[in-house]
Design an enzyme around this catalytic site. Sequence first.
Site, mmCIF file in Angstrom:
data_model
loop_
_atom_site.group_PDB
_atom_site.id
_atom_site.type_symbol
_atom_site.label_atom_id
_atom_site.label_comp_id
_atom_site.label_asym_id
_atom_site.label_seq_id
_atom_site.Cartn_x
_atom_site.Cartn_y
_atom_site.Cartn_z
ATOM 1 N N GLY A 1 0.828 -1.155 -0.070
ATOM 2 C CA GLY A 1 0.109 0.051 -0.021
ATOM 3 C C GLY A 1 0.921 1.261 -0.009
ATOM 4 C CB ALA B 1 -6.291 -0.381 7.183
ATOM 5 C CE1 TYR C 1 -10.657 3.186 7.307
ATOM 6 C CE2 TYR C 1 -10.845 5.588 7.781
ATOM 7 C CZ TYR C 1 -9.981 4.498 7.510
ATOM 8 O OH TYR C 1 -8.594 4.529 7.686
#
Length: 279
Positions: A10, A60, A125
């Site tokens: 990421g 995540a 979230y």
Amino acid sequence: MKILITGATGQLGRDCVQACKARGHEVYGVSSRMFPLSDETAMCGVLDTFAPDAILHAAAYTAVDQAEEEPALCRLVNAAGTEILARLAQERNTKFLYISTDYVFPGTGTEPYETDAATGPRNVYGASKRMGEEAVQAHLDRYFIVRISWVFGENGKNFIKTMLRLAETHEELSVVGDQIGAPTYTRDLARLLADMIETRKYGIYHATNEGTCSWAELAAEALRCAGKKTCVRAIKTEEYPTKAKRPKNSRLSKKCLDEAGFSRLPDWRDAVARYVELI
């Protein structure tokens, strides 16, 4: 030191791998394929084989709007997966650094949120990341929780890349101007995290680039740095409805960094200029 970094493919994880390797640490960066947060057996296998001294948990579920449609999956990754990893880290006496978000706060008012301010997420979230924080605090004796916001980096999608792409075909862009926060450049943040994980200065931290701006101001600065003539029109949140509610106040106090002796990140304009030049 041996450091396991999750989410290594990421935006943030990739830069953390590079920053920690630059310090001479032995780094093992894992992706969701190699280290599925829903599979405790697989996670144990990796941890027992590599035997890290520290875990930097950057993985995540970050699709904020999509999370409203698949809350179970979001919680599985951000809350349940983090809880498993935190428990495994405690069993192995391993340092733990967890990346969280400004979205754990309700986003009201105009003052910067301190690390001990009351939380109150307004979307799925944010709630899942707060649950992750609680899991870390419940299971671990040695932990860092680092809240960040408005992330941009070289790897993957982000707001600045989107603005530059849209500027290729639009003379004007309408961007929300009443949500205030601070961008976080992953290269700058990764260096701070590498500093932090080498210490025993455990606790909750806020880490973003210095200064504050609106999304509209961030877009305008990125376009200016890129030499684009596209005009940015600031609009209200209500004019750009999204599935997930966004906080209007994402200001985060960085006093925590000062008190611990960590250097603050550079000004956000400096970070944007360096980033746009790089990409």
